[in-house]
Design an enzyme around this catalytic site. Structure first.
Site, mmCIF file in Angstrom:
data_model
loop_
_atom_site.group_PDB
_atom_site.id
_atom_site.type_symbol
_atom_site.label_atom_id
_atom_site.label_comp_id
_atom_site.label_asym_id
_atom_site.label_seq_id
_atom_site.Cartn_x
_atom_site.Cartn_y
_atom_site.Cartn_z
ATOM 1 N N THR A 140 0.811 -1.216 0.000
ATOM 2 C CA THR A 140 0.000 0.000 0.000
ATOM 3 C C THR A 140 0.843 1.264 0.000
ATOM 4 O OG1 THR A 140 -0.095 -0.168 2.405
ATOM 5 C CG2 THR A 140 -1.965 -1.046 1.204
ATOM 6 N N ASP A 195 4.898 -1.384 16.465
ATOM 7 C CA ASP A 195 5.531 -1.145 15.169
ATOM 8 C C ASP A 195 6.593 -0.056 15.323
ATOM 9 O OD1 ASP A 195 4.050 -2.835 13.542
ATOM 10 O OD2 ASP A 195 3.549 -1.263 12.120
ATOM 11 N N TRP A 225 -6.108 11.111 10.806
ATOM 12 C CA TRP A 225 -5.620 9.966 10.032
ATOM 13 C C TRP A 225 -5.036 10.411 8.683
ATOM 14 C CZ3 TRP A 225 -5.102 5.752 12.806
ATOM 15 C CH2 TRP A 225 -4.774 4.546 12.165
ATOM 16 N N TRP A 240 5.935 -1.867 6.019
ATOM 17 C CA TRP A 240 4.723 -1.599 5.224
ATOM 18 C C TRP A 240 4.489 -0.132 4.889
ATOM 19 C CZ3 TRP A 240 1.109 1.374 7.787
ATOM 20 C CH2 TRP A 240 1.111 1.345 9.188
ATOM 21 N N SER A 252 4.310 -5.522 3.101
ATOM 22 C CA SER A 252 3.316 -5.337 4.148
ATOM 23 C C SER A 252 2.382 -6.514 4.212
ATOM 24 C CB SER A 252 2.533 -4.046 3.936
ATOM 25 O OG SER A 252 1.747 -4.112 2.793
ATOM 26 N N GLY A 253 1.674 -6.588 5.352
ATOM 27 C CA GLY A 253 0.737 -7.666 5.554
ATOM 28 C C GLY A 253 1.481 -8.931 5.952
ATOM 29 N N GLY A 254 0.828 -10.059 5.718
ATOM 30 C CA GLY A 254 1.459 -11.308 6.113
ATOM 31 C C GLY A 254 1.113 -11.586 7.553
ATOM 32 N N ASP A 309 2.374 -4.340 19.920
ATOM 33 C CA ASP A 309 2.025 -4.152 18.513
ATOM 34 C C ASP A 309 2.222 -2.696 18.094
ATOM 35 O OD1 ASP A 309 1.295 -4.802 15.987
ATOM 36 O OD2 ASP A 309 -0.792 -5.241 16.426
#
Lengths: 285, 588
Positions: free
Chosen positions: B187, B326, B495, B264, B202-204, B324
């Site tokens: 993304t 990051d 955001w 990501w 990213s993801g996974g 979490d």
């Protein structure tokens, strides 16, 4: 390509398009709608051997076969919706039966392989859980030469294989103060872990009994499988059944009756046996 | 026509006293061929275009334009609005790219549009065909395109990198960067340095190790890869290069093979030190008690040599991350003017709630200060060791050991004191402008939960606002002291990205639908416009025909409605959308 076309390709199976049918995707349909459509749409997990997986390009497995038999007994055709597992089964219920994934693709009429438990059902009021067809538990497959006793607490100083991000993975990493942590070997799937067991890379594999039995197949005579419990980690056995959206109770009753009959006449046990898995009937309470 | 347009731009740039570099000239000559590497390097200074994500490779998101000021901004009016179309909308988190009179903007569901910057007329549109079975974690967003020479590039939800001809929208190449069937997605906006297109992953859900990868921008061929987790091997020109870190130095057993650390959010580049800066995601598995050690280089910033992918330094913001948090947030390069010295510094507003200022030549910590009001996981960051002083009792417990039903409150929430949305830095005010959120999370152990049909003890989370009257807070931070100079409070979580200008303005969007402008020195709100849906993209500004333009995408979505717990309920009535809004200050 316009969005509309893309969405259709995402949503509708090739068969549906070929038949010229434009199925309604608004919500899970109660029994009359399923009968009128002549087709039952069933959600099964993607890459979940031995329950639903691809073999030579064909979707097969215990859940896949059971769903087909259910559709036959209902007198309708079948369409599978393969579901990528989310963080938890609560997410899967939302994506599969009561709301649909936000990417599109709609919902299924029923979902296979859903834990059947009262507390879990109460936490997911948007779905109805019914017709448990298998009692699951964890099991240990071992090389008896290297691991003489089928007990986790007595695991010798040998590597043990697990599926990454599985419950046995979490348990073994944390168990006994982390004593086993450096010996846990992670595999993407249980068939890969079992291949490593055969090659001698690991001395044991811990997974659900269904996973490990199916992966072993004939090799089970060389690598005995024993149920295990995970101390401190809740119950080590649970039941697997089906789910529909909460507005589809009539469908649940009809399918529930069919599953009861299939359990009764041994069809379910036969399907499990076909994939090398022991069917553990759920004791009536 | 193009040449005339360019000449006008250059003339106005000169009139504005910004100087005329040879780099600017090469842009003028190279309009048809598209931007050169020098043009990309000069993007922060050039005012007639926006060629990079971050409005300059250092990602300061600062424009030297000064026609718009707190006084003149009231004259800023919409010129046109372009609809992304389609029947699906969801989150629009892109930053537009502006080149040679064309705006390149990405939309949700992996779509890319080329639009005439003057008229809003669509030139072409590319709809990526998404396969069944993709599982992006956090909405179907895209954060923007990259442009280099005659191609525009963007990453797709099925983890591909697509290069298109910038004039026709025809696909030149399309490369798989990761396996969407294993849960990967992409993304972030790609970064282009010295002819290499550099991306993260990213993801996974599991089985993932983060990586930074460089490809030849012409062909898409892989040049180097750099895994972010210790013990994994990098590659250069198809051969193994060096191992990241040291095997099993901060990981037990074989966990490093699946240790997380996804990149990501992409990265930034500093031409002065010739380093790439990439933030890395949280370690796996989630339960930190199962993976003792620092778990390098997760939740860190890595400085990487763009030539070969070697790691020059690392700084770990959350060692042994158990929340979490990051560490993916962008490192923004800037000159720190402190005690009469100018230090080559970098700043990062981390999801964990601390604002870090590092020496970007070596990764040494200069300062770290909270930029939100409540942080429960650490007391402070020790400036001598560079490590957090943990509050041990506030680390989430191991599910199997914890008391059943006990709930722990932790702040910030896992969506972070700042999530993906990029901050801005103004060399004019020497302040950073950070979009922050004030929220925490309840974490409890669920009696029983299930994953893919199997039972286990899991943890439950729900995000809760800390205050009744606001969640979002745009904060101006002095990097010399870490002090908050001003703040703007917003009811809904912020955001969207931030933009600042030499005209003493700061722009950002709100989920309530507004694009807002603030006085960069005082924080006073001086302008706003409602775009009709939530603004969660990053605004840009440029000059065209002697007038200053501002553009932003509108379309509510992203992770908050999906993961926001109690906060999601607060914003559930915001309507979705999908459009590009363009504003200008008309000539007097």
């Amino acid at each position: 390509m316009t969005d509309l076309t893309r969405r259709q390709l995402l949503s509708f199976s090739a068969a549906a398009l070929a038949a010229g049918a434009i199925p309604r995707r608004a919500g899970a349909r109660p029994l009359d709608d399923v009968t009128a459509a002549g087709r039952l749409r069933v959600a099964v997990y993607r890459d979940n051997p031995p329950f639903s997986f691809h073999r030579d390009g064909t979707l097969v497995g215990v859940d896949v076969d059971l769903a087909r038999t259910i559709a036959e007994r209902l007198g309708v055709g079948i369409e599978y919706m393969e579901l990528t597992a989310g963080e938890t089964v609560a997410d899967d219920l939302r994506n599969a039966v009561w709301k649909g994934h936000y990417l599109g693709g709609g919902v299924a009429d029923i979902m296979m392989h859903v834990p059947y438990e009262k507390e879990f059902g109460l936490r997911n009021p948007e779905a109805v859980l019914f017709a448990p067809y298998q009692r699951e538990h964890f099991a240990l497959a071992r090389n008896p030469m290297r691991m003489t006793q089928p007990m986790l607490a007595a695991l010798p100083d040998e590597p043990v294989g697990v599926e990454i991000d599985s419950i046995p993975d979490f348990f073994l990493l944390g168990a006994f103060g982390g004593r086993l942590r450096d010996r846990v070997v992670h595999y993407m799937t249980i068939p890969l872990a079992v291949a490593a067991l055969e090659k001698g890379e690991v001395a044991a594999v811990v997974a659900t009994q269904s996973q490990v039995e199916a992966a072993l197949g004939e090799r089970v005579k060389n690598f005995p499988v024993t149920p295990v419990t995970f101390p401190g980690m809740m119950t080590s056995s649970w039941d697997i059944g089906l789910a529909v959206k909460d507005n589809s109770r009539d469908l649940a009753y009809a399918v529930g009756d069919i599953v009861a009959a299939l359990l009764e006449d041994g069809t379910v046990a036969g399907v499990f046996g076909k994939y090398g898995v022991t069917h553990n009937a759920i004791p009536t309470e | 026509m193009k040449r005339l347009f360019r000449t006008c731009l250059l003339a106005s740039a000169m009139a504005a006293g910004l100087g005329l570099s040879t780099l600017g000239l090469s842009t003028a000559a190279g309009a048809a061929e598209g931007p050169s590497n020098d043009d990309l390097l000069n993007d922060a200074k050039s005012t007639g275009d926006v060629l990079t994500y971050g409005m300059g490779l250092q990602a300061q998101r600062f424009s030297p334009l000064d026609k718009l000021t707190p006084d003149t901004v009231k004259g800023l009016i919409p010129v046109w609005s372009f609809s992304f179309g389609g029947e699906k909308q969801r989150g629009q988190e892109a930053q537009p790219i502006v080149h040679d009179g064309t705006i390149y903007v990405t939309g949700s569901y992996s779509r890319l549009y080329a639009v005439d910057a003057k008229t809003g007329q669509k030139k072409w549109q590319y709809d990526h065909r998404l396969p069944e079975g993709i599982m992006p974690c956090c909405d179907v967003v895209n954060r923007g395109a990259a442009i280099y020479k005659d191609k525009v590039y963007f990453a797709t939800l099925d983890a591909r990198l697509v290069a298109l001809n910038k004039d026709t929208g025809k696909v030149v190449w399309s490369k798989k960067i990761a396996d969407y069937q294993a849960g990967f997605s992409a993304t972030a906006a790609p970064l282009i340095v010295d002819g290499k297109i550099i991306t993260g992953n990213s993801g996974g859900e599991f089985g993932v190790v983060g990586a930074v990868e460089a490809r030849d921008a012409e062909t898409g061929e892989l040049i180097w890869t750099r895994p972010t987790v210790e013990g994994n091997m990098g590659t250069l020109n198809g051969k193994e290069s060096t191992m990241t870190g040291k095997l099993n130095a901060s990981w037990s057993g074989d966990l490093y093979k699946t240790g997380g650390g996804a990149t990501w959010l992409g990265g930034t580049y500093d031409p002065e030190t010739k380093m790439l800066f990439f933030g890395t995601g949280n370690p796996a598995p989630w339960n930190s008690h199962l993976r003792p050690g620092d778990n390098l280089y997760t939740s860190s910033t890595l400085a990487i040599d763009p030539a070969n992918g070697e790691i020059k330094w690392h700084y770990q913001t959350t060692p042994h991350d158990g929340w979490d948090f990051d560490g993916v947030n962008e490192l923004v390069s800037f000159d720190l003017k402190k005690d009469g010295q100018v230090i080559k510094a970098g700043a990062k507003a981390d999801r964990n709630g601390f604002f870090y200022v590092l020496d970007r030549t070596n990764g040494k910590l200069i300062n770290a200060s909270p930029f939100v009001t409540k942080i429960t996981w650490a007391k402070e960051i020790d400036l001598k060791t560079g490590r957090p002083v943990y509050v041990d009792e506030n680390r989430p417990g191991a599910p199997e050991a914890a008391e059943k039903g006990k709930s722990v409150f932790a702040a910030p929430a896992f969506l972070g004191a700042k999530n993906w949305m990029p901050m801005a830095y103004s060399p004019a005010t020497d302040l950073f402008y950070v979009p922050a959120n004030e929220w925490g999370m309840d974490i409890w152990n669920e009696p029983i939960t299930y994953k893919k049909g199997a039972a286990y003890l899991g943890a439950g989370f729900t995000i809760k606002p800390l205050y009744n009257d606001y969640i979002g807070a745009l904060r101006a931070i002095d990097p010399k002291t870490g002090k908050i100079v001003w703040e703007y409070k917003n009811p809904a979580p912020l955001w969207g990205g931030v933009l600042t200008t030499a005209g003493n303005l700061v722009f950002t969007g709100t989920p309530e639908g507004y694009l807002k402008a603030f006085d960069a020195k005082s924080g006073k709100e001086v302008w706003h416009f409602n775009t009709g849906s939530g603004v969660v993209g990053s605004p840009v500004t440029w000059e065209q025909d002697g007038e200053q333009y501002v553009a932003v995408v509108s379309g509510w979505g992203g992770a908050v409605p999906l993961w926001g717990g109690d906060v999601a309920k607060l914003v559930k009535d915001i309507n979705q959308g999908g459009s590009l809004w363009v504003f200008k200050l008309p000539k007097a």
